[in-house]
Design an enzyme around this catalytic site. Sequence first.
Site: not given
Ligand code: GLA
Length: 711
Positions: A456, A524
């Site tokens: 990420d 997301d």
């Molecule tokens: C980001 C990602 C999510 C998740 C969060 C965890 O927002 O897009 O899918 O992994 O971080 O903190």
Amino acid sequence: MKRLTFLLALLFVAGGANGVAAQTIRISTDATDLILRVADNGRLYQSYLGARLQHEADFQHLPQGREVYLTHGMEDYFEPAVRMTHNDGNPSLMLKYVSHETTGGTTVITMRDGQYPVEVRLFYTAYPRENVIVAHTEISHRQEKPVTIYNYASSMLHFDRAEYYMTDFTGEWAAEVQMTEQQLHFGKRVVDSKLGSRANMQASPMFILALDGPARETVGDVMLGTIGWTGNFRFTFEVDHLGGLRVISGINPYGSEYTLAAGEVFRTPEFIFTLSDSGTGKATRDLHDWARRHRLKDGMGTRLTLLNNWEATYFSFDEAKLVELLDEARKLGVDMFLLDDGWFGNEFPRSSDRQGLGDWEETVEKLPGGISKLVAEATERGLKFGIWIEPEMVNPRSELFERHPEWVIALPNRDRHLFRSQMVLDLSNPAVQDFVFGIVDTLMTRHPGIAYFKWDCNRPMTNIFSPYLENQSHLYIEYVRGLYNVLERVAAKYPDLPMMLCAGGGGRSDYEVLRYFTEFWPSDNTDGVERIFIQWGFGYFFPTKALGAHVTSWGRQPLKFRTDVAMMGKLGFDIRIDGMSEDELEFSRGAVQNFKRLQHVTLDGDLYRLFSPYDGDHAALMYLSKPGDKAVLFAFDMHPRAGARALPSVRLQGLDPARMYLIEEINMMPGQRSTFAGNGKVFSGDYLMRVGLPLFGRAHLRSRVLEITAQ
Ligand code: GLA
């Protein structure tokens, strides 16, 4: 020796009938020609870019065209591809053709300035079957002191048409790649980003350019273009006073003048494009084929279905809860369990996003048995185990920050600027690169059972300053190079490790970084309706197997609707299974089985977009297996208005008109009967493509999945 051969060839051909061949450089795929020519003044011009020409003898009739890689300071009034200042302060460049050669599909054209020892080499790699051309440039010099380069395009392409329509893919967190088409008129339209650690968020590094009219799916001349760079990018579309369009693609030169030492080669990222004379559908299918065969990590391989715990638990979990989720993953029948954020940090446990980032040791209190125990529990249940990391970032509340405040990108004399309570590590620093590589390496060494990473990157750069670099205007570029160094080391040591790329949703998705990732997380936002649009947008450029799509509770639409949407990507779940009814669990298990059974169609087949969600309240698309014997069609009613116009029937594409096809509705809730009158019936390809099927209705949030089998 090569030079000599070339000179001999030049002499030989120049002495031939018309002398054209020696000065003509043809870069072609099975469907496209890019024809460059050296004019009598020794400069290089783009004479043609379009559908492949049938007769080489015609080349002599082509107009000279515009200069291929326009420079600053000479005779051009518009945006240049390259601009530099020499040691004596002179800001001009005049590039003349020196030589070219083609080996293994790559044509390299060398050009030099007669006054200054500057060399520019243009690279074009043509993929004949996939109809894709990949272009980049190398710039170098032999002046005494370094020179400064201000512009350094990957490629410049010219068009001369009546009208130009450009579609960009813009948006923000949870609303990625919304498509907007606009006509280009005199002047510049710039699509760029300045986020530093990501390419996209507000704007994604890809565009559609339609010639002579708006882009259409099955007819018309279009180009799809995208840049392979995981940082600031810029596309400049400039229409001049004569109606000519130049498209300049590359790293965004904003805040990034580059001091180039003598002998150093500045290599630009790659600009990847395909041209189609039959609409965006063909362009997409060609790009998907190219990506699967030549670029995406494990592009020809299958993908793992998974259960992720992010939306199911957020930060509140412990070992017992995770073991329950492992049981749920097994019930669901997925291949893998993916442990998300919140598993690390001891002095600053990662119980929220405000602390702990950077401290990649299991939180002992939360997970007394550590990752080892979880891998073992997963293995016992026949599941693979994947894990989330965000290795380029740090919370100031962390042991890492206490140890290495100098590893962070931040202006020394300004207030700290936090974003999601975190800061970006300075990947231009080799010590930081070692650290980031070490996160993956240590986890893999301690737990060889880890089968997957989710990588990420949750914030862009601000407060742009590297405590490591001497030259601050190199930071944006050196950051991305540092990232690639790390990923290259990971790939060298763990070549078969699948990884998902995420950046607060779809903040990173480009064809350079996707050499290292099997898939990315488009958004997301997993609301079914929103995802139809987001996956639709990314789908123009990226094959289905690269698009992570999870069933979650976001949007609260019927489970079938959300699942059908997720099946148009790489299917996963991020939801509490024990909150499901028996029927819902049975349905979900069935969907996992259908996905596995049909992934040779949805992940490896050809995508046909049948009805755009931008055209109304419905959407439909289909995948056709490469042999053409099986198709899967998805149709959605989103929120149709009662007063909306007549319901269009869905006309299929890509089938054989002479063949017969059985149609069966699948992915049904237990006990549900198909309301589709054609269910179980046989139709000809001709009928399906000319008449189509009445798949849309006026109900809200209804979806259908049809399995289509050639007889
Ligand atoms: C980001 C990602 C999510 C998740 C969060 C965890 O927002 O897009 O899918 O992994 O971080 O903190």
